[in-house]
Every structure is written in structure tokens, then in C-alpha cells.
Write a protein that holds these residues in place. Structure first.
Motif, PDB file in Angstrom:
ATOM      1  N   VAL A 102       0.853  -1.183   0.000  1.00 57.81           N
ATOM      2  CA  VAL A 102       0.000   0.000   0.000  1.00 57.81           C
ATOM      3  C   VAL A 102       0.892   1.236   0.000  1.00 57.81           C
ATOM      4  CG1 VAL A 102      -0.247   0.079   2.522  1.00 57.81           C
ATOM      5  CG2 VAL A 102      -2.027   1.076   1.074  1.00 57.81           C
ATOM      6  N   ALA A 103       0.504   2.223  -0.801  1.00 60.05           N
ATOM      7  CA  ALA A 103       1.209   3.501  -0.846  1.00 60.05           C
ATOM      8  C   ALA A 103       0.171   4.605  -1.032  1.00 60.05           C
ATOM      9  CB  ALA A 103       2.222   3.522  -1.986  1.00 60.05           C
ATOM     10  N   ARG A 104       0.188   5.579  -0.147  1.00 52.64           N
ATOM     11  CA  ARG A 104      -0.750   6.715  -0.204  1.00 52.64           C
ATOM     12  C   ARG A 104      -2.201   6.256  -0.287  1.00 52.64           C
ATOM     13  NH1 ARG A 104       3.417   9.423  -3.772  1.00 52.64           N
ATOM     14  NH2 ARG A 104       4.448  10.824  -2.323  1.00 52.64           N
ATOM     15  N   GLY A 105      -2.512   5.194   0.450  1.00 54.30           N
ATOM     16  CA  GLY A 105      -3.884   4.710   0.525  1.00 54.30           C
ATOM     17  C   GLY A 105      -4.318   3.839  -0.631  1.00 54.30           C
ATOM     18  N   LEU A 106      -3.425   3.567  -1.580  1.00 59.99           N
ATOM     19  CA  LEU A 106      -3.753   2.725  -2.726  1.00 59.99           C
ATOM     20  C   LEU A 106      -2.956   1.427  -2.645  1.00 59.99           C
ATOM     21  CD1 LEU A 106      -3.680   5.431  -5.525  1.00 59.99           C
ATOM     22  CD2 LEU A 106      -5.682   4.515  -4.341  1.00 59.99           C
ATOM     23  N   TRP A 107      -3.572   0.326  -3.031  1.00 59.32           N
ATOM     24  CA  TRP A 107      -2.920  -0.985  -3.003  1.00 59.32           C
ATOM     25  C   TRP A 107      -2.366  -1.336  -4.378  1.00 59.32           C
ATOM     26  CZ3 TRP A 107      -1.638  -4.156   0.919  1.00 59.32           C
ATOM     27  CH2 TRP A 107      -2.162  -3.842   2.180  1.00 59.32           C
ATOM     28  N   TYR A 108      -1.208  -1.995  -4.364  1.00 54.39           N
ATOM     29  CA  TYR A 108      -0.516  -2.405  -5.584  1.00 54.39           C
ATOM     30  C   TYR A 108      -0.091  -3.865  -5.450  1.00 54.39           C
ATOM     31  CZ  TYR A 108      -0.133   2.608  -6.351  1.00 54.39           C
ATOM     32  OH  TYR A 108      -0.418   3.933  -6.531  1.00 54.39           O
ATOM     33  N   VAL A 109       0.056  -4.536  -6.592  1.00 60.35           N
ATOM     34  CA  VAL A 109       0.576  -5.906  -6.617  1.00 60.35           C
ATOM     35  C   VAL A 109       1.772  -5.944  -7.557  1.00 60.35           C
ATOM     36  CG1 VAL A 109      -0.989  -6.669  -8.488  1.00 60.35           C
ATOM     37  CG2 VAL A 109       0.021  -8.354  -6.931  1.00 60.35           C
ATOM     38  N   GLU A 110       2.764  -6.742  -7.199  1.00 57.51           N
ATOM     39  CA  GLU A 110       3.911  -6.946  -8.077  1.00 57.51           C
ATOM     40  C   GLU A 110       4.313  -8.408  -8.036  1.00 57.51           C
ATOM     41  OE1 GLU A 110       7.814  -5.392  -6.831  1.00 57.51           O
ATOM     42  OE2 GLU A 110       6.889  -4.969  -4.897  1.00 57.51           O
ATOM     43  N   ASP A 111       4.738  -8.920  -9.164  1.00 55.80           N
ATOM     44  CA  ASP A 111       5.251 -10.277  -9.252  1.00 55.80           C
ATOM     45  C   ASP A 111       6.678 -10.276  -8.713  1.00 55.80           C
ATOM     46  OD1 ASP A 111       4.790 -13.067 -10.526  1.00 55.80           O
ATOM     47  OD2 ASP A 111       6.784 -12.461 -11.215  1.00 55.80           O
ATOM     48  N   LEU A 112       7.044 -11.327  -8.006  1.00 51.57           N
ATOM     49  CA  LEU A 112       8.384 -11.402  -7.408  1.00 51.57           C
ATOM     50  C   LEU A 112       9.303 -12.323  -8.206  1.00 51.57           C
ATOM     51  CD1 LEU A 112       7.398 -11.487  -3.623  1.00 51.57           C
ATOM     52  CD2 LEU A 112       8.273  -9.555  -4.964  1.00 51.57           C
ATOM     53  N   GLY A 113       9.182 -12.288  -9.525  1.00 50.77           N
ATOM     54  CA  GLY A 113      10.040 -13.105 -10.376  1.00 50.77           C
ATOM     55  C   GLY A 113       9.598 -14.560 -10.437  1.00 50.77           C
ATOM     56  N   SER A 114       8.317 -14.788 -10.280  1.00 49.64           N
ATOM     57  CA  SER A 114       7.789 -16.155 -10.289  1.00 49.64           C
ATOM     58  C   SER A 114       7.939 -16.793 -11.665  1.00 49.64           C
ATOM     59  CB  SER A 114       6.315 -16.142  -9.890  1.00 49.64           C
ATOM     60  OG  SER A 114       5.552 -15.503 -10.898  1.00 49.64           O
TER      61      SER A 114
END
Length: 149
Positions: A102-114
Motif C-alpha cells: 500500500v502507498a498513499r492509501g492505494l494498493w498495488y501488486v507486483e510479481d516477485l520473479g515467479s
């Protein structure tokens, strides 16, 4: 930047962004009016044509993750995979497959090199992506629905 036209500045900025982006993006003419307006405001602010107002801090919101058989709410960064904060029993998931933050009240997703990737609404993500209510994340064969609350 010699041209002070906000429309041209926005187009130039968007084209530079597209050139630097790791995956193809649509041309200026194909992006929505709201996104074009956002690029015009950003380009004008950078060019000094408009005073920029800093946003007040946004309180952190929680994120609810729902799978077919369970639901869990998070208030801070977490990982999903065969190991991590939200464990899924899926042989096609990596140990630490994806990170949600979460950053500035917004949620994000990122792949961790799967190996098999993280998918957002049917598209494999290549970079960190902003999450909206009802988005579907697929990790391996596991589908999760997200709900910022």
C-alpha cells in the motif's frame, strides 16, 4: 521542451513514457480522455505552467483477499505464494510469488520473479499494478478477488 502547448507537452511526455516502458502501450489517440487529461495536467505542472498542490496524506486502507474457500484482510504489505503471509496450496505458485503493498492509501501488486507469473484481470503483469475493487489476481491456478476497504 520549447513548445508550451499543454496538449503537445502531454503527447511528448506520453510518447517518452511509452518508449521507456518494458511492454507496448497504446498510442496517444487510443488512451481514454481521462488519462489524456491527467497527462496534460502532469506535463503542465512539470513545465511550470500550473502550480502543483501537494495532496494530504491518505490514511492506509485495508485490503481484503478472497479465494474460493477463504477471505483475509491485510493492513500492511504482505506476500502470497506457497510461503508468506497468505499461503496458497497451489503447485504452480512460487514460494514467494507476489507482493501486495500500500502507498498513499492505494494498493498495488507486483510479481516477485515467479516462474508462472502473476495475472491481473486475465493479463500477465510485467510491473507493479494498481488494484481496484473487484480485480481478479491469478497465481498458478488460484484466483483471488481484491477489495480495498
Amino acid at each position: 521542451m520549447t513548445n508550451g502547448d499543454p496538449e503537445q507537452l502531454a503527447r511528448d511526455a506520453y510518447e517518452a513514457y511509452c518508449a521507456a516502458h518494458p511492454t507496448p502501450l497504446p498510442p496517444w489517440e487510443d488512451i481514454g480522455a481521462q488519462e489524456q487529461a491527467a497527462w496534460r495536467v502532469a506535463a503542465s505542472a512539470v513545465a511550470g505552467q500550473r502550480k502543483v498542490t501537494r495532496a494530504k496524506p491518505v490514511p492506509t486502507r485495508s485490503l481484503r483477499i478472497k479465494t474460493a474457500d477463504r477471505s483475509r484482510t491485510f493492513d500492511a504489505e504482505f506476500t502470497v505464494g506457497r510461503e508468506g503471509s497468505f499461503v496458497i496450496d497451489d503447485e504452480f505458485a512460487s514460494g514467494r510469488h507476489a507482493r501486495f503493498r500500500v502507498a498513499r492509501g492505494l494498493w498495488y501488486v507486483e510479481d516477485l520473479g515467479s516462474t508462472n507469473g502473476t495475472w491481473l484481470n486475465g493479463r500477465r503483469i510485467q510491473a507493479t499494478q494498481w488494484l481496484k475493487k473487484g480485480d481478479k489476481i491469478r497465481i498458478g491456478h488460484t484466483v483471488m478477488t481484491v477489495e480495498p476497504i
